[in-house]
Write a protein that holds these residues in place. Structure first.
Motif, mmCIF file in Angstrom:
data_model
loop_
_atom_site.group_PDB
_atom_site.id
_atom_site.type_symbol
_atom_site.label_atom_id
_atom_site.label_comp_id
_atom_site.label_asym_id
_atom_site.label_seq_id
_atom_site.Cartn_x
_atom_site.Cartn_y
_atom_site.Cartn_z
ATOM 1 N N ASN A 35 -39.883 -71.866 27.564
ATOM 2 C CA ASN A 35 -38.995 -72.950 27.111
ATOM 3 C C ASN A 35 -39.224 -73.351 25.666
ATOM 4 O O ASN A 35 -39.072 -74.503 25.298
ATOM 5 N N LEU A 40 -32.954 -73.244 28.749
ATOM 6 C CA LEU A 40 -32.526 -72.388 29.846
ATOM 7 C C LEU A 40 -33.698 -71.614 30.449
ATOM 8 O O LEU A 40 -34.659 -71.279 29.759
ATOM 9 N N LYS A 41 -33.567 -71.323 31.734
ATOM 10 C CA LYS A 41 -34.498 -70.434 32.424
ATOM 11 C C LYS A 41 -33.702 -69.433 33.246
ATOM 12 O O LYS A 41 -32.660 -69.765 33.819
ATOM 13 N N THR A 43 -32.964 -67.630 36.488
ATOM 14 C CA THR A 43 -33.198 -67.972 37.895
ATOM 15 C C THR A 43 -32.973 -66.802 38.836
ATOM 16 O O THR A 43 -33.674 -66.662 39.831
ATOM 17 N N LYS A 44 -31.996 -65.945 38.531
ATOM 18 C CA LYS A 44 -31.673 -64.823 39.413
ATOM 19 C C LYS A 44 -31.164 -63.654 38.578
ATOM 20 O O LYS A 44 -30.533 -63.852 37.536
ATOM 21 N N GLU A 68 -28.564 -64.689 35.727
ATOM 22 C CA GLU A 68 -28.115 -66.070 35.900
ATOM 23 C C GLU A 68 -29.176 -67.032 35.398
ATOM 24 O O GLU A 68 -30.381 -66.809 35.561
ATOM 25 N N THR A 69 -28.727 -68.130 34.795
ATOM 26 C CA THR A 69 -29.638 -69.148 34.287
ATOM 27 C C THR A 69 -29.402 -70.462 35.012
ATOM 28 O O THR A 69 -28.362 -70.675 35.640
ATOM 29 N N ASP A 70 -30.386 -71.360 34.887
ATOM 30 C CA ASP A 70 -30.262 -72.671 35.532
ATOM 31 C C ASP A 70 -29.246 -73.563 34.835
ATOM 32 O O ASP A 70 -28.886 -74.625 35.352
ATOM 33 N N GLY A 71 -28.742 -73.155 33.685
ATOM 34 C CA GLY A 71 -27.696 -73.904 33.009
ATOM 35 C C GLY A 71 -26.302 -73.448 33.388
ATOM 36 O O GLY A 71 -25.320 -73.931 32.823
ATOM 37 N N GLY A 72 -26.212 -72.500 34.326
ATOM 38 C CA GLY A 72 -24.918 -72.018 34.778
ATOM 39 C C GLY A 72 -24.343 -70.882 33.956
ATOM 40 O O GLY A 72 -23.290 -70.349 34.299
ATOM 41 N N GLY A 94 -37.723 -67.217 35.675
ATOM 42 C CA GLY A 94 -38.369 -68.394 35.101
ATOM 43 C C GLY A 94 -38.565 -68.337 33.603
ATOM 44 O O GLY A 94 -39.047 -69.298 32.997
#
Length: 421
Positions: A35, A40-41, A43-44, A68-72, A94
């Motif tokens: 970070n 962003l991280k 995720t998938k 894919e990121t946790d920010g969409g 992550g």
């Protein structure tokens, strides 16, 4: 993510960075430096097979990768196989997707053994998706992140020409040039795997074929030939010597690729423009051929090199040594990524191969993925790679949402950069 917040995060993260101890395990290293440049991280990471493309070629795979990121924000890449994508993906959950070069080094070096060309293909697919994420997050096309445009369009050359209704190859070649493509590329005669291949016969027939094509397109480097590493040195040199006066744009893969030092001999014995690289991977595969001026064009491509950043580094090598870049095709998304790379690079001669003389438009990508007009590929100004992917039209294979349970140790220097273990 707001651009202002991103810049603030990047500045604060950089200012707060402190020296790290020399040795860290996989988990501890990224606990300290995650970070740092964005919020962003990852995720998938998902992998899909391309419907209708069934060639079992590791280095020309057309699987689609979603990061894919946790920010969409979801980035799209192309290449790799299930096993190679899975190992690379299990190292990245992550992580901050903006740290593209750092993540590339981590995956490339993190399992201790340097990756072979098959794993490079997978790494290149994922790295392509990271650039797509970064461009989408910042609202700019990838070529802007790479330094901005250096040319108005990228020339193309065609292997075959589907748009022609001609009954002869000579007429198809002429139609190809009239359609605005820079060169018509052919192969040697023979090559039917069910028939025995006679070197003497097909060396002579290949020379005759080139003479007919050269006359049909009016010379002027409007054609090229790939020898497909099919001939031994004697016949390959015979063909090259016979074609010198015809001045093709290039002659590709004159001899087999396992021993590139042989091009020291080839270079001394013929004056044709030489193109090599479609079977190669990263810069360490091709650097000696470039630095010793043994070739005139690199054929290295995406995602085979390991990604966009790696191909940019090879572009710098080519510019330094006055070589051109004419990448081999792999898939439609990789072709789109090539436009961003070549369109922001400075080697004078750059071309992209189009099989059939026109871009492929698979149903799972947006139709305007490639901006193709009058035989040329123009830069796509949409954010990221300009890609829209419909997973409903592809075949889902797997999803990775957690890191490997068996990480290999990682060494980092005090400034946080990666060393081999």
């Amino acid at each position: 993510m707001q651009r202002r917040n991103f810049l603030k995060t990047a500045f604060l993260g950089s200012a707060a960075f402190t020296a790290l101890p020399l040795y860290h395990t996989h988990a501890k290293t990224f606990e300290h430096i995650a970070n740092e440049t964005s919020d962003l991280k990852i995720t998938k990471i998902r992998y899909y097979s391309a419907p209708g493309y069934n060639k079992p070629l590791f280095n020309q795979a057309r699987g689609i990768v979603e990061v894919e990121t946790d920010g969409g924000i979801i980035g799209i890449g192309e290449g790799g196989t299930k096993d190679t994508i899975e190992q690379c993906a299990q190292m990245l959950i992550g992580r901050d997707p903006f740290r593209i070069e750092h993540l590339w080094q981590y995956v490339y070096r993190g399992m201790f053994y340097p990756p072979g060309r098959e794993k490079l293909h997978a790494l290149g697919a994922i790295e392509m998706a990271l650039w797509d994420i970064k461009g989408k997050a910042l609202g700019v096309p990838v070529y802007e992140l790479l330094g901005g445009s250096t040319r108005e369009y990228v020339e193309c050359y065609a292997t075959g020409f589907r748009a022609s209704n001609a009954s002869t190859e000579e007429e198809r070649a002429r139609d190809c040039i009239e359609a605005g493509l820079r060169a018509y590329r052919i192969g040697p005669t023979g090559g039917n795997g069910d028939e025995r291949f006679d070197f003497y016969e097909h060396a002579n027939k290949t020379i005759e074929r080139c003479q007919r094509i050269n006359e049909a397109v009016g010379g002027n480097g409007n054609w090229a030939i790939d020898l497909h590493t099919r001939f031994d040195t004697t016949e390959a040199l015979k063909i090259c010597k016979a074609l010198e006066n015809l001045e093709p744009y290039f002659i590709e893969d004159i001899v087999r690729s396992e021993n590139p030092e042989l091009y020291q001999t080839i270079r001394q014995m013929t004056h044709v423009p030489i193109a090599v690289g479609e079977q190669f991977g990263d810069r360490w595969d091709i650097n000696e051929l470039i630095e010793n001026h043994l070739i005139d064009y690199t054929r290295v491509t995406l995602p085979n090199t390991g990604g966009i950043s790696e191909l940019k580094k090879i572009a710098a090598l080519c510019e330094t040594h006055y070589l051109g870049m004419i990448p081999h095709f792999t898939g439609p998304l990789s072709t789109a990524a090539l436009v961003h790379v070549l369109g922001s690079s400075s080697p004078t001669r750059c071309m992209i191969e189009l099989v059939g003389g026109e871009p492929e438009k698979p149903a799972y990508f947006n139709e305007d993925l490639l901006n193709f007009r009058n035989g040329k590929l123009y830069l796509n100004s949409n954010a990221g790679l300009g890609v829209q992917f419909d997973p409903e039209k592809a075949d889902f294979i797997m999803e990775v949402a957690a890191n490997t349970e068996f990480p290999h140790p990682i060494l980092t220097s005090p400034d946080g950069s990666i060393h081999n273990w």
